[in-house]
Write a protein that holds these residues in place. Structure first.
Motif, PDB file in Angstrom:
ATOM      1  N   GLN A  44      31.475 -63.940 130.997  1.00 45.03           N
ATOM      2  CA  GLN A  44      30.559 -64.351 132.061  1.00 45.03           C
ATOM      3  C   GLN A  44      30.963 -65.714 132.622  1.00 45.03           C
ATOM      4  N   ASN A  45      31.317 -66.626 131.743  1.00 42.85           N
ATOM      5  CA  ASN A  45      31.692 -67.967 132.181  1.00 42.85           C
ATOM      6  C   ASN A  45      32.952 -67.929 133.044  1.00 42.85           C
ATOM      7  N   LEU A  46      33.945 -67.173 132.618  1.00 45.64           N
ATOM      8  CA  LEU A  46      35.176 -67.083 133.391  1.00 45.64           C
ATOM      9  C   LEU A  46      34.883 -66.516 134.779  1.00 45.64           C
ATOM     10  N   THR A  47      34.071 -65.489 134.851  1.00 46.68           N
ATOM     11  CA  THR A  47      33.732 -64.852 136.122  1.00 46.68           C
ATOM     12  C   THR A  47      32.925 -65.800 137.000  1.00 46.68           C
ATOM     13  N   LEU A  48      31.925 -66.438 136.434  1.00 43.11           N
ATOM     14  CA  LEU A  48      31.116 -67.405 137.179  1.00 43.11           C
ATOM     15  C   LEU A  48      31.980 -68.540 137.699  1.00 43.11           C
ATOM     16  N   ARG A  49      32.884 -69.030 136.878  1.00 40.11           N
ATOM     17  CA  ARG A  49      33.757 -70.136 137.273  1.00 40.11           C
ATOM     18  C   ARG A  49      34.562 -69.789 138.516  1.00 40.11           C
ATOM     19  N   THR A  68      40.114 -59.083 135.939  1.00 35.67           N
ATOM     20  CA  THR A  68      40.889 -58.105 135.156  1.00 35.67           C
ATOM     21  C   THR A  68      42.296 -58.642 134.888  1.00 35.67           C
ATOM     22  N   GLY A  69      42.876 -59.340 135.860  1.00 33.44           N
ATOM     23  CA  GLY A  69      44.195 -59.924 135.656  1.00 33.44           C
ATOM     24  C   GLY A  69      44.183 -61.012 134.603  1.00 33.44           C
ATOM     25  N   ALA A  70      43.148 -61.833 134.611  1.00 29.70           N
ATOM     26  CA  ALA A  70      43.061 -62.935 133.650  1.00 29.70           C
ATOM     27  C   ALA A  70      42.751 -62.431 132.243  1.00 29.70           C
ATOM     28  N   LEU A  71      41.846 -61.475 132.132  1.00 29.41           N
ATOM     29  CA  LEU A  71      41.396 -61.006 130.814  1.00 29.41           C
ATOM     30  C   LEU A  71      42.147 -59.786 130.299  1.00 29.41           C
ATOM     31  N   LYS A  72      42.983 -59.194 131.143  1.00 26.18           N
ATOM     32  CA  LYS A  72      43.719 -57.981 130.768  1.00 26.18           C
ATOM     33  C   LYS A  72      42.752 -56.897 130.303  1.00 26.18           C
ATOM     34  N   THR A  73      41.752 -56.658 131.125  1.00 30.88           N
ATOM     35  CA  THR A  73      40.732 -55.662 130.818  1.00 30.88           C
ATOM     36  C   THR A  73      40.633 -54.703 131.996  1.00 30.88           C
ATOM     37  N   ASP A  74      39.679 -53.791 131.958  1.00 30.15           N
ATOM     38  CA  ASP A  74      39.571 -52.815 133.037  1.00 30.15           C
ATOM     39  C   ASP A  74      38.466 -53.180 134.022  1.00 30.15           C
ATOM     40  N   VAL A 140      56.523 -73.707 129.618  1.00 32.93           N
ATOM     41  CA  VAL A 140      56.852 -72.661 128.645  1.00 32.93           C
ATOM     42  C   VAL A 140      55.757 -71.596 128.606  1.00 32.93           C
ATOM     43  N   LEU A 141      54.506 -72.034 128.526  1.00 30.12           N
ATOM     44  CA  LEU A 141      53.399 -71.056 128.455  1.00 30.12           C
ATOM     45  C   LEU A 141      53.280 -70.253 129.742  1.00 30.12           C
ATOM     46  N   THR A 142      53.529 -70.877 130.885  1.00 32.57           N
ATOM     47  CA  THR A 142      53.507 -70.153 132.159  1.00 32.57           C
ATOM     48  C   THR A 142      54.596 -69.088 132.189  1.00 32.57           C
ATOM     49  N   LEU A 143      55.778 -69.425 131.731  1.00 34.00           N
ATOM     50  CA  LEU A 143      56.880 -68.468 131.691  1.00 34.00           C
ATOM     51  C   LEU A 143      56.560 -67.298 130.754  1.00 34.00           C
ATOM     52  N   ILE A 144      56.010 -67.600 129.584  1.00 34.95           N
ATOM     53  CA  ILE A 144      55.640 -66.533 128.645  1.00 34.95           C
ATOM     54  C   ILE A 144      54.584 -65.622 129.272  1.00 34.95           C
ATOM     55  N   THR A 145      53.606 -66.219 129.944  1.00 35.33           N
ATOM     56  CA  THR A 145      52.560 -65.430 130.609  1.00 35.33           C
ATOM     57  C   THR A 145      53.160 -64.544 131.691  1.00 35.33           C
ATOM     58  N   GLN A 146      54.054 -65.099 132.499  1.00 33.68           N
ATOM     59  CA  GLN A 146      54.691 -64.313 133.559  1.00 33.68           C
ATOM     60  C   GLN A 146      55.469 -63.135 132.979  1.00 33.68           C
ATOM     61  N   ARG A 147      56.204 -63.379 131.914  1.00 33.99           N
ATOM     62  CA  ARG A 147      56.980 -62.300 131.293  1.00 33.99           C
ATOM     63  C   ARG A 147      56.074 -61.221 130.712  1.00 33.99           C
ATOM     64  N   ALA A 148      54.990 -61.632 130.069  1.00 37.30           N
ATOM     65  CA  ALA A 148      54.051 -60.648 129.505  1.00 37.30           C
ATOM     66  C   ALA A 148      53.407 -59.852 130.624  1.00 37.30           C
ATOM     67  N   GLU A 151      55.798 -57.245 131.817  1.00 38.74           N
ATOM     68  CA  GLU A 151      55.857 -56.095 130.901  1.00 38.74           C
ATOM     69  C   GLU A 151      54.612 -55.222 131.012  1.00 38.74           C
ATOM     70  N   LEU A 152      53.458 -55.848 131.164  1.00 30.76           N
ATOM     71  CA  LEU A 152      52.227 -55.065 131.314  1.00 30.76           C
ATOM     72  C   LEU A 152      52.271 -54.242 132.594  1.00 30.76           C
ATOM     73  N   ALA A 153      52.803 -54.815 133.663  1.00 32.47           N
ATOM     74  CA  ALA A 153      52.881 -54.103 134.938  1.00 32.47           C
ATOM     75  C   ALA A 153      53.848 -52.941 134.866  1.00 32.47           C
ATOM     76  N   ASP A 154      54.895 -53.089 134.058  1.00 28.46           N
ATOM     77  CA  ASP A 154      55.903 -52.033 133.917  1.00 28.46           C
ATOM     78  C   ASP A 154      55.460 -50.923 132.980  1.00 28.46           C
ATOM     79  N   ALA A 155      54.449 -51.189 132.161  1.00 28.34           N
ATOM     80  CA  ALA A 155      54.027 -50.215 131.141  1.00 28.34           C
ATOM     81  C   ALA A 155      53.267 -49.059 131.754  1.00 28.34           C
TER      82      ALA A 155
END
Length: 155
Positions: A44-49, A68-74, A140-148, A151-155
């Motif tokens: 709720q907080n993330l959405t409200l923000r 959905t992009g931030a939380l990797k949910t549906d 580094v964390l941005t790069l790891i997030t982009q790579r993940a 991979e999620l988009a390709d799955a």
């Protein structure tokens, strides 16, 4: 008990999934305490923000996509979170365009209180860490997030 400080980088372990996970979950536990006091969930907080920081009302579909992009949910889960925020009168439909959402006065106040409290926590956690180290960690964390995300988009 040993305390690791920002100056102890020479002996710090290399970044791996466990280190990243621990660095996520410990601060999140502190945030959850703040959110619990205010009666809102992390989702709720993330959405409200996202709505509270927008310069204008946000389209519901756009909001669902961002969350959905931030939380990797549906989409269905995020629609449920939006409904919870509407029911709690933290968000409302924009009278000029009901497909767009804006925070209510109560929602904006809640966002500002939580942001102030969580900002104070972040300031304590990041205190004394050199800006250059934070910049490297951010890259580094941005790069790891982009790579993940790739991979999620390709799955």
């Amino acid at each position: 008990m040993t305390t690791v400080t920002a100056t102890a980088t020479a002996t710090a372990p290399a970044v791996n999934a466990r280190i990243i996970g621990l660095a996520h979950h410990a601060p999140r536990a502190l945030l959850e305490r703040v959110l619990d006091r205010h009666g809102v969930t992390f989702h709720q907080n993330l959405t409200l923000r996202l709505v509270a920081i927008a310069a204008e009302p946000v389209g519901r579909d756009e909001l669902v996509g961002e969350v959905t992009g931030a939380l990797k949910t549906d989409d269905a889960f995020v629609h449920g979170v939006i409904e919870e925020l509407l029911t709690a009168k933290l968000l409302e439909a924009d009278p000029a365009d009901p497909s767009r959402l804006r925070p209510t006065g109560t929602g904006r106040d809640l966002y500002e209180r939580v942001a102030a409290e969580s900002g104070a926590i972040a300031a304590r956690l990041y205190a004394g860490i050199p800006a250059a180290d934070l910049a490297v960690a951010g890259r580094v964390l941005t790069l790891i997030t982009q790579r993940a995300n790739t991979e999620l988009a390709d799955a």
